[in-house]
Design an enzyme around this catalytic site. Structure first.
Site, PDB file in Angstrom:
ATOM      1  N   CYS A   1     -16.776   6.159  -2.344  1.00 27.38           N
ATOM      2  CA  CYS A   1     -17.832   5.653  -1.219  1.00 27.38           C
ATOM      3  C   CYS A   1     -19.103   7.255  -0.997  1.00 27.38           C
ATOM      4  CB  CYS A   1     -17.590   5.103   0.295  1.00 27.38           C
ATOM      5  SG  CYS A   1     -16.776   5.810   1.250  1.00 27.38           S
TER       6      CYS A   1
ATOM      7  N   ASP B   1     -22.870  -0.086   2.951  1.00 28.79           N
ATOM      8  CA  ASP B   1     -22.086   1.019   4.142  1.00 28.79           C
ATOM      9  C   ASP B   1     -21.759   0.047   5.202  1.00 28.79           C
ATOM     10  OD1 ASP B   1     -20.947   2.726   5.543  1.00 28.79           O
ATOM     11  OD2 ASP B   1     -21.802   4.209   4.653  1.00 28.79           O
TER      12      ASP B   1
ATOM     13  N   ARG C   1     -15.536   2.355   2.264  1.00 29.74           N
ATOM     14  CA  ARG C   1     -15.285   1.169   2.076  1.00 29.74           C
ATOM     15  C   ARG C   1     -14.097   1.677   0.764  1.00 29.74           C
ATOM     16  NH1 ARG C   1     -21.011   1.705  -0.247  1.00 29.74           N
ATOM     17  NH2 ARG C   1     -21.002   3.557   1.082  1.00 29.74           N
TER      18      ARG C   1
END
Length: 149
Positions: free
Chosen positions: A7, A120, A13
């Site tokens: 990420c 996100d 994440r």
């Protein structure tokens, strides 16, 4: 088999994706790691909200350490899963050749080639982390089934 989850900052994440996939497979056969395309949090633990949501699902990611994606990751990993198109593009820009580029996939393409971005949750409320957990968990079920064959 070596799998890398990527990420932006490697605090929300991708640490969740690393922990979730590890919880579903035999780690003696598959190595799973995570990284970020940005170097904002190198050396830090994952975001406390990621740690919390993982813990609520019986997964401990608190000992993970954030790191930045590097070109040598193309050599070390067989599959590189990006959480969204922006990070996918950032990884592809570092690819040295078609072999490198062919290793990079969007994680949620495992579920659907249309709605394939893990949002996100960094600036979201707490429930954003749970939603992200559920998305990643579904994709990791599919990946784990394939890896365990």
């Amino acid at each position: 088999m070596n799998v890398l989850m990527v990420c932006l900052g490697n605090i929300c994440r991708s640490p969740l994706a690393e922990g979730i996939l590890k919880s579903k497979i035999s780690t003696s056969n598959v190595h799973v790691d995570s990284a970020g395309t940005g170097g904002y949090h190198i050396g830090n633990a994952p975001d406390p909200r990621s740690i919390k949501v993982a813990k609520e699902h019986g997964i401990d990611i608190s000992s993970q350490v954030c790191r930045k994606f590097v070109v040598s990751d193309f050599d070390a990993f067989d599959i590189i899963y990006a959480m969204d198109k922006s990070n996918y593009g950032n990884i592809i820009k570092l690819a040295r050749n078609k072999i490198d580029a062919d290793k990079v996939k969007l994680l949620l393409n495992e579920i659907s080639p249309i709605d394939n971005e893990v949002p996100d949750p960094y600036y979201d409320a707490e429930d954003g982390f749970e939603n992200v957990f559920q998305m990643i968990d579904q994709a990791c079920d599919i990946i784990a089934a394939r890896l365990e064959k």
